[in-house]
Design a protein around this motif. Structure first.
Motif, PDB file in Angstrom:
ATOM      1  N   LEU A  53       0.853  -1.193   0.000  1.00 12.12           N
ATOM      2  CA  LEU A  53       0.000   0.000   0.000  1.00 12.12           C
ATOM      3  C   LEU A  53       0.886   1.239   0.000  1.00 12.12           C
ATOM      4  O   LEU A  53       1.847   1.311   0.769  1.00 12.12           O
ATOM      5  CB  LEU A  53      -0.899   0.015   1.244  1.00 12.12           C
ATOM      6  CG  LEU A  53      -2.021   1.061   1.236  1.00 12.12           C
ATOM      7  CD1 LEU A  53      -3.091   0.686   0.209  1.00 12.12           C
ATOM      8  CD2 LEU A  53      -2.657   1.172   2.618  1.00 12.12           C
ATOM      9  N   PRO A  54       0.585   2.226  -0.858  1.00  9.42           N
ATOM     10  CA  PRO A  54       1.361   3.471  -0.824  1.00  9.42           C
ATOM     11  C   PRO A  54       1.237   4.158   0.531  1.00  9.42           C
ATOM     12  O   PRO A  54       0.245   3.985   1.241  1.00  9.42           O
ATOM     13  CB  PRO A  54       0.718   4.324  -1.926  1.00  9.42           C
ATOM     14  CG  PRO A  54      -0.054   3.387  -2.777  1.00  9.42           C
ATOM     15  CD  PRO A  54      -0.477   2.256  -1.886  1.00  9.42           C
TER      16      PRO A  54
ATOM     17  N   ARG B 191     -11.827  -3.256   0.678  1.00 11.55           N
ATOM     18  CA  ARG B 191     -10.411  -3.042   0.357  1.00 11.55           C
ATOM     19  C   ARG B 191      -9.641  -2.625   1.608  1.00 11.55           C
ATOM     20  O   ARG B 191      -8.531  -3.109   1.863  1.00 11.55           O
ATOM     21  CB  ARG B 191     -10.304  -1.967  -0.725  1.00 11.55           C
ATOM     22  CG  ARG B 191      -8.917  -1.398  -0.959  1.00 11.55           C
ATOM     23  CD  ARG B 191      -8.065  -2.296  -1.798  1.00 11.55           C
ATOM     24  NE  ARG B 191      -6.838  -1.601  -2.186  1.00 11.55           N
ATOM     25  CZ  ARG B 191      -5.633  -2.149  -2.138  1.00 11.55           C
ATOM     26  NH1 ARG B 191      -5.478  -3.395  -1.738  1.00 11.55           N
ATOM     27  NH2 ARG B 191      -4.566  -1.468  -2.509  1.00 11.55           N
TER      28      ARG B 191
ATOM     29  N   LEU C 284      -7.405   8.662   1.410  1.00 10.45           N
ATOM     30  CA  LEU C 284      -7.331   8.725  -0.047  1.00 10.45           C
ATOM     31  C   LEU C 284      -6.488   9.928  -0.438  1.00 10.45           C
ATOM     32  O   LEU C 284      -6.657  11.032   0.106  1.00 10.45           O
ATOM     33  CB  LEU C 284      -8.730   8.861  -0.643  1.00 10.45           C
ATOM     34  CG  LEU C 284      -9.722   7.735  -0.294  1.00 10.45           C
ATOM     35  CD1 LEU C 284     -11.100   8.063  -0.864  1.00 10.45           C
ATOM     36  CD2 LEU C 284      -9.234   6.387  -0.812  1.00 10.45           C
ATOM     37  N   ASP C 285      -5.573   9.713  -1.409  1.00  8.69           N
ATOM     38  CA  ASP C 285      -4.772  10.842  -1.870  1.00  8.69           C
ATOM     39  C   ASP C 285      -5.543  11.638  -2.911  1.00  8.69           C
ATOM     40  O   ASP C 285      -6.725  11.372  -3.182  1.00  8.69           O
ATOM     41  CB  ASP C 285      -3.400  10.370  -2.372  1.00  8.69           C
ATOM     42  CG  ASP C 285      -3.472   9.599  -3.689  1.00  8.69           C
ATOM     43  OD1 ASP C 285      -4.564   9.506  -4.294  1.00  8.69           O
ATOM     44  OD2 ASP C 285      -2.415   9.087  -4.111  1.00  8.69           O
TER      45      ASP C 285
ATOM     46  N   ASP D 289      -5.531  11.600  -5.973  1.00 12.84           N
ATOM     47  CA  ASP D 289      -5.999  10.796  -7.100  1.00 12.84           C
ATOM     48  C   ASP D 289      -7.018   9.740  -6.687  1.00 12.84           C
ATOM     49  O   ASP D 289      -7.445   8.932  -7.516  1.00 12.84           O
ATOM     50  CB  ASP D 289      -4.818  10.114  -7.793  1.00 12.84           C
ATOM     51  CG  ASP D 289      -3.843  11.119  -8.390  1.00 12.84           C
ATOM     52  OD1 ASP D 289      -4.310  12.154  -8.895  1.00 12.84           O
ATOM     53  OD2 ASP D 289      -2.620  10.874  -8.323  1.00 12.84           O
TER      54      ASP D 289
ATOM     55  N   THR E   2      -6.360   7.342  -4.508  1.00 16.46           N
ATOM     56  CA  THR E   2      -5.648   6.101  -4.204  1.00 16.46           C
ATOM     57  C   THR E   2      -5.619   5.866  -2.696  1.00 16.46           C
ATOM     58  O   THR E   2      -5.251   6.773  -1.930  1.00 16.46           O
ATOM     59  CB  THR E   2      -4.204   6.154  -4.740  1.00 16.46           C
ATOM     60  OG1 THR E   2      -4.239   6.356  -6.153  1.00 16.46           O
ATOM     61  CG2 THR E   2      -3.456   4.863  -4.423  1.00 16.46           C
TER      62      THR E   2
ATOM     63  N   THR F 265      -4.225   5.052   0.724  1.00 19.70           N
ATOM     64  CA  THR F 265      -2.866   5.354   1.183  1.00 19.70           C
ATOM     65  C   THR F 265      -2.835   5.267   2.703  1.00 19.70           C
ATOM     66  O   THR F 265      -3.798   5.638   3.377  1.00 19.70           O
ATOM     67  CB  THR F 265      -2.463   6.772   0.727  1.00 19.70           C
ATOM     68  OG1 THR F 265      -2.569   6.862  -0.701  1.00 19.70           O
ATOM     69  CG2 THR F 265      -1.036   7.109   1.145  1.00 19.70           C
TER      70      THR F 265
END
Length: 294
Positions: A66-67, A169, A201-202, A204, A206, A208
Motif C-alpha cells: 500500500l502506498p 479493500r 485517499l490521496d 488521485d 488512491t 494510502t
C-alpha cells in the motif's frame, strides 16, 4: 530553513503536531506520553524519534502492499524536528480506525469474555487471554475527538466509510499489512499482538496509509521468549508507564502526575529496544540518517 515557530500549526494531538507546508504537511512526533488519554508533564527522551523511525521502517517495507504518505524525512524538515518529523502528502482520512488483532487481548479479550465475539465476529470457545487467534481479525473502531474510540463491526465501518467496496479493500489491505509486519516481527523475536492503521485517499483517490505504522504507541509488541498464554504479557509499549500510573492512586483525570526519573529511563530504554529489535539496526543509525547537515 524554516523553524517550527515559523510554520502555521494546524493541529495538535496528544503526541503529534501537524504544520502546513503549502501543498504538503509536516508531522512532528513529540516526546510526550499519555496514559488513559491524559498527557503526563514528563516527556520520554527520544520517544518521538523512535515513533518516526519505526514508522519509516514499515512504510518503506510495505510500499508494495500500500502506498504511504511520506515525501521526505530530511528535505523540508526544520533542524529542530529532524528525526521526529516527516513531510507528507495530504490525505482525505477515512473516519475509521483500522484495528487488526492477531491475539486476543486488551478490549478484545474483554469483549470475548462478555459475548464470545469481537466486533461481531464469533470466536471459538475456550480461548485464553493472549491466545493467538485462528486468523487475524479486522476489528474497526470509530475515531473519537474526545475520550475513547468505540469498537464497531464491519457493517459499521461500511456506513462510516460510505462505500462497501472501499471498506472491503480497507479490511483486506489492513490484514495484509498486519500479516507482513507480524511475520517480520516474529523473525526478530517479537509478537505483534495487534495494531491500528490510519488510511486515507490521496488526491488521485488512491488508498494510502498515513500517520504512523506499527509503532509501540499504535501496537502491542510482546517479547516472544516471554510469551505465555493465559495472562497479560510484558510489552514494549507504554504499558510500563501505565502500570506505574495505576499504582500511584491517580484517578485518571487531568492533570496527570509527573513520571519519576527511573520510570522515564526504563521507558526510554523499552522504546529504543523496540526500534532496534524491529529494524535490526542501532537507533543511532536513524538519528544519523536524519541529522541536519553539518
Amino acid at each position: 530553513m524554516s523553524t517550527l515557530a515559523d510554520l502555521p500549526l494546524i493541529a495538535s494531538g496528544k503526541v503529534r503536531e501537524i504544520y502546513a507546508l503549502g501543498d504538503t504537511l509536516l508531522i512532528v512526533a513529540s516526546d510526550r506520553i499519555s496514559t488513559y488519554d491524559v498527557v503526563h508533564p514528563t516527556p520520554i527522551p527520544d520517544k518521538g524519534s523512535v515513533l518516526t523511525g519505526v514508522s519509516m521502517f514499515w512504510f518503506e517495507r510495505t510500499a508494495a502492499i500500500l502506498p504511504n504518505h511520506v515525501v521526505s524525512v530530511t528535505d523540508g524538515v526544520p533542524d529542530e524536528a529532524r528525526g521526529r518529523g516527516m513531510v507528507v502528502r495530504k490525505l482525505q482520512m477515512l473516519s475509521v480506525e483500522c484495528v487488526v488483532r492477531g491475539y486476543i487481548t486488551g478490549s478484545g479479550w474483554k469483549d470475548y469474555q462478555a459475548t464470545g465475539a469481537v466486533s461481531g465476529i464469533e470466536l471459538p470457545e475456550g480461548l485464553r487471554e493472549s491466545d493467538r487467534l485462528p486468523e487475524p481479525l479486522f476489528t474497526p473502531s470509530t475515531k473519537a475527538d474526545v475520550g475513547h474510540d468505540q469498537a464497531i463491526d464491519f457493517e459499521g465501518a461500511v456506513k462510516l466509510i460510505g462505500d462497501r467496496a472501499l471498506a472491503e479493500r480497507v479490511r483486506d489491505v489492513s490484514i495484509s499489512l498486519y500479516e507482513h509486519a507480524a511475520e517480520h516481527a516474529r523473525q526478530n523475536g517479537i509478537i505483534l499482538a495487534d495494531t491500528k492503521f490510519e488510511l486515507g485517499l490521496d488526491a488521485d483517490g488512491t488508498l494510502t496509509i498515513g500517520d504512523e505504522m506499527c509503532t509501540p504507541d499504535s501496537s502491542r509488541f510482546w517479547p516472544a521468549d516471554e510469551y505465555e498464554p493465559g495472562r497479560g504479557q510484558p510489552s514494549f509499549d507504554k504499558q510500563f508507564v501505565r502500570d506505574w500510573a495505576s499504582s500511584t492512586g491517580w484517578d485518571r483525570t487531568p492533570p496527570a502526575p509527573p513520571i519519576p526519573d527511573d520510570v522515564v529511563a526504563r521507558t526510554r530504554q523499552k522504546y529504543i529496544e523496540a526500534y532496534e529489535r524491529i529494524t535490526g539496526g542501532p537507533f543511532a543509525d536513524w538519528l544519523s540518517r536524519t541529522a541536519p547537515a553539518a
